[in-house]
Design an enzyme around this catalytic site. Sequence first.
Site: not given
Length: 409
Positions: A151, A259
């Site tokens: 975060e 990814e």
Amino acid sequence: MPIRPSLPPPDPASPPSLISWHRQRVKKYFGSAVDNSELSDQQLLKFLTNKNEFGQITPGNGQKWQYTEPSRGQFSYGSGDQITDFAKKNGQMLRCHTLVWHSQLPSWVSNGQWSRDTLTSVINTHIANEVGHYKGQCYAWDVVNDIYITEALDDDGSYRQSVFSEVLGDTFFAIAFDAAAKADPNAKLYYNDYNLETLGAKQQGAAKIVKLIKSAGKKIDGVGMQAHLIVGQSPSQSTLKSVMQSYLDAGATEVAFTELDIRFPSLPESSQGLEQQAKDFGAVTSACLEVEGCVGITIWGFTDAHSWIPGTFPGTGDALLFDKNYNKKPAYSTVSSILAAARTAAPAPGATTLQRSTVVTSAPAATTTAAGCSVAMYGQCSGQGYSGCTACAGGSACKVSNDWYSQCL
Ligand code: G3I
């Protein structure tokens, strides 16, 4: 199943495609993830079964703990096998994903009351069983996934709170990597995480993890950079190269983009946005090409028709190489052209990587027509080793993306 299927030699005259890098002995693979539910989409299958486009497959979900051991000691490989069988049938390599992750973890693990010994035993049993089930099929395993919090204000490289870190501290790395190495000694073992593509606290933390596992005497081969990136905010090619080098310097023998997707922060995107996305994909592709230890790139799905992004970040997306209708986007042209240039320059079979200094010794001849020669919008017009047309058609101009590749934009 052989990890690297034997394939015919590359056909230099073949049309542009993503060209599985292992066919050219340039890199080991260019591949895509796929989820089970997507296999009923016939249009998707038309592309994904083509090993010239996708030489490697990652199961998007089917090998996660939630599916493979939903109750303690009850193993279930239906979802995982559906994808691994698909790859096998198409002669595609497999990256296997993922063993120890806080997400998609059954509640019997996340809510269990564990001691160090009991949780160690649970991890050992899970990994021995699952990696044993797929033994010999996986080029690589993502052993530990998403271990740092990210975060914005907390992107300081501290461990994510999970049952694993709460009970075992940082010893669960060694436990998991040890169990995986024992169950399939030939699989490459990866620590795989997101936001590992820029220099900073998290990248330093990842390098420390490699050292930690090695100092515990356990095998770790690679660092997987998930690379869930944002258009216009993606790291530069030179940053990506420095980041990869830091993991190799820490003791990893290889790195990979595991990814990759590059999403628009707002939709719909503009045509300039699509050009920027193409450049951002090009930077990742070229960076991997230029770092010997980078073994390949996996995109997290290939079509905007199927992506995890809109569900997680509403209002953003269109992060892949094909649009929702399976049209190739500018980013596809950029990536396929860079791969084609690398293919042209590929060393003789037997060599395994492309050295920067060996690049492009023979390039395709320019196409000449009665009207001269010109390149359509988004086509390649210059770059190291390129000897094709340099004039751009339709009012577009030849713009430098990187040393390897300039494009008509
Ligand atoms: O299987 C159920 C199905 O029965 C149900 O009908 C349907 C209704 O929503 O949900 C299905 O489960 C979904 C699952 O994907 C399988 O499709 C979950 O809701 C959904 O949350 C889950 O999302 C996956 C996500 O990981 C979970 O965190 C994405 O497909 C998958 O692409 C994504 O992949 C992760 C990597 O594993 C690790 N790195 C980040 C990456 C993106 O989040």
